[in-house]
Structures are given as C-alpha cells and as structure tokens.
Design an enzyme around this catalytic site. Sequence first.
Site, mmCIF file in Angstrom:
data_model
loop_
_atom_site.group_PDB
_atom_site.id
_atom_site.type_symbol
_atom_site.label_atom_id
_atom_site.label_comp_id
_atom_site.label_asym_id
_atom_site.label_seq_id
_atom_site.Cartn_x
_atom_site.Cartn_y
_atom_site.Cartn_z
ATOM 1 C CB THR A 60 40.459 42.590 44.036
ATOM 2 O OG1 THR A 60 41.057 42.941 45.498
ATOM 3 C CG2 THR A 60 39.064 42.644 44.184
ATOM 4 C CB SER A 88 42.694 37.160 44.480
ATOM 5 O OG SER A 88 42.950 36.752 43.195
ATOM 6 C CD GLN A 111 39.921 33.681 43.141
ATOM 7 O OE1 GLN A 111 40.846 34.444 43.586
ATOM 8 N NE2 GLN A 111 39.543 33.146 41.937
ATOM 9 C CE1 TYR A 113 39.852 34.322 38.677
ATOM 10 C CE2 TYR A 113 41.817 34.714 39.972
ATOM 11 C CZ TYR A 113 40.601 35.094 39.416
ATOM 12 O OH TYR A 113 40.433 36.497 39.617
ATOM 13 C CB THR A 139 36.667 32.531 40.340
ATOM 14 O OG1 THR A 139 36.580 33.221 41.502
ATOM 15 C CG2 THR A 139 36.299 33.619 39.123
ATOM 16 N NE ARG A 148 38.988 41.633 32.751
ATOM 17 C CZ ARG A 148 39.472 40.953 33.783
ATOM 18 N NH1 ARG A 148 40.346 41.430 34.317
ATOM 19 N NH2 ARG A 148 38.764 39.986 34.066
ATOM 20 C CE LYS A 222 34.357 36.224 43.426
ATOM 21 N NZ LYS A 222 34.317 36.777 41.928
ATOM 22 C CB SER A 244 30.001 37.144 41.131
ATOM 23 O OG SER A 244 30.868 37.913 40.634
ATOM 24 C CG HIS A 246 35.442 38.271 37.204
ATOM 25 N ND1 HIS A 246 35.694 37.129 37.710
ATOM 26 C CD2 HIS A 246 36.223 38.851 37.023
ATOM 27 C CE1 HIS A 246 36.972 36.970 37.889
ATOM 28 N NE2 HIS A 246 37.668 38.101 37.521
ATOM 29 N NE ARG A 249 37.948 43.157 36.721
ATOM 30 C CZ ARG A 249 38.944 44.344 36.597
ATOM 31 N NH1 ARG A 249 38.575 45.625 36.591
ATOM 32 N NH2 ARG A 249 40.240 44.062 36.391
#
Length: 374
Positions: A60, A88, A111, A113, A139, A148, A222, A244, A246, A249
């Site tokens: 996270t 992350s 993780q 991106y 991810t 959001r 992911k 997942s 996410h 979100r």
Amino acid sequence: MVFDYLDAGADDEITIRRNKDAYSQLELHYRILAGLSPPLDMSTRVMGRDVKIPFFVSPTAGSKMFHADGEVGVARAASAAGAMYSLSTMGTAAPAEVAPAVPAHHPKLFQLYVWKDRSLVRDMLAQARENGFHALALTVDLTWYGNRERDHRNGFTVPPAYTAKQTWEAMRRPAWTWDFLSSPEYAYAAVAFIRDAFDPSFSWDDAEWLCQEWNEGPVALKGVVRPSDALKAVDRGFDAVWVSNHGGRQLETAPAPIDVLPSIRDAMGGIVVDGGVQRGTDVLKGLAMGADAVAIGKPYLYGLCAGGEAGVRKAFDVLTDELERAMGLLGVGTVRELRARMAAGEELVRRRHPSPRDFPDRGALDRGYGGGVF
C-alpha cells in the site's frame, strides 16, 4: 484527508462494499468433535517461500502518512508474525530503508506499477534486487487512475498541502498532527507521484518484457479477475496471479475478488487474493475458495494509524487468533488439510442459500433466484 485516502473507494463506493459483503455470503459449515488442540499449524508456502501464517500485508502506498513508523514499522511487524512482507513502489520508504528491518532470509515481495519510462522500471527492479526482495508483483489495474471522490473533496496531496481546510482538520486530530510535525516530512520515496507516469498503453508484450527483466524469482500479475487473463499471464511467464480489484478503488462495480476466485483456481495454480478481508474468518474463506495466500490492507493500516508498529503487531495478533479459532471450530488442523478437504468435495465453506427474508417479493425467487446458491 488521510483517513479518507485509506478508507475510500471509487465513485459511489459500491465495489468496496461488495468486496466485504461477498465474504458475508460465505457460510462456514463446521465439523464437531474434531479433537483439535492449539496451537494449530497455519504455515503454508507463498511465492516460493515458507511462511508461518497464510496472510500478509498488501503493498500500500504512503504508510508514513498514517504514522511515522511507516513501512519500516510494518516490515518489522510482518517479520515478527512470520508473514511475507511486501513493499509498494509508492511507499514512503525505499527498499534500502526497509531491507534492514527484515531478516535477510525472510520472504520479501516488491510491487511495481506500470510506468512509461523503461529506465525507471529497470531502476526499481535493481533497487529491489540489491536489497534482497525475492519476488515481484506487477500491478496492472492502475494504468487508468480511479475516480476517488473523497480525495477530490479533501484536496488530497502527498505530502499534505497547507490549505485552510487541511489545517483545520489537522487541528481537530492532535495525535496525528503531533506525529506529523515531530517527524521528517514524508514523500513517495522511490518515484515522484505523477499520474501521467502511468502507462495506459502497457500491453501483454510489455508485461512479458518485465518478467524477462526481473529474472530473479517468482513474479505475480496483480489485478486479475478473469480466468482467461490468468491463463494468459502464465503463458507470458508469470508464476502466479493476484486476484484483486485494487481494493475497490479503480473500476466501480467490478466483481468482488472472492466471487471470481474459484473460477480462476480452476484455471491455474499459484494464486493470491485480496479485497474486503477484515477478519480471520475472511482469511479462512479465501484459502478455502482457492487462494494459496491472502493479502490484507485495511486491517493492518488501521493498526498502523492507531499505534504505529505496535498497532500493526496487534492487528496480526488479532487476525492470527481469529484464524486459528475458525480453523479449530471448522475441524481442520492445517491449511493443507483445509485445501485437501475442499478439493475432495467436502463443503466446509459454501455460498449461503437465499431465504424468503432476502426477497420480500416472493416472485423474485420464482423468476430466477430459487433453487440454490448465489
């Protein structure tokens, strides 16, 4: 601002509610007189490494915004609990800061991106490799950034912007404000947080390139919710898939991961699931429905907010105790036994049958909801 960043989902937050509600639709059909005594064996194997417990912290962003202990405190707590730790790319501590907090032999996942800049990707992989991270997760459900709305209303920024609204909210929360003011200002450690850096054009060919670039240990994809994508991930070189959405979100009204998990389990092996997990019974259900391990987000972040590293340790203690109790009442002494019994067709966990109370209009049952399970 900080709480809503942790707590919120996309748009009307339907998906984030469904993630949690989906677990309540799974019943635990317990066995009596199983003759089990604590401690039970909750060990398993995840991403090629043995762990003491079958759940771990999901990667996270920005842990220092919740408490100054940040990622380092979380890493220490995960290590003490015998859980895999994951960091992350958007963490407020870099791999080099986190690595000393975890024993060298302890399983660590990094993780990543999807970035436009390939040199940035290579740099991130090098940092992870040099600091002993044995596994990687790519991810892929954040190439388009989710809407959001709580963040928009709050004017969310990292680090905080000193607007009148944010200053007023900070004054109303003196414990958090003291923690913030008495600690070095945080920021995303590995990269600047620029949404334009995400690459919406990232394709399967790019994902395959990443697997080849890592070439260090297991790599997971992911953000998977479709069996066809899970199979394609394996064909492209991934060792595991991470079911997942996410945390609710990203795409509003996406399916709850626990609902799609069985169909993906049927398609392949090597599976992690997250989304909506808030109790030890949820961890048990995730394992029973086909996951090799379950990733948690909110439970440990709430602990971090409440008490830093000690709060995360408490969260691990609570979940571990709940999981052991649930296993004992269900009559399974090990994670392996749970999987074996489910694979043999023993329905220890199954979807709840609807009752007439769920459908005030009796005709709804007759029009297609009757005769079985959701």
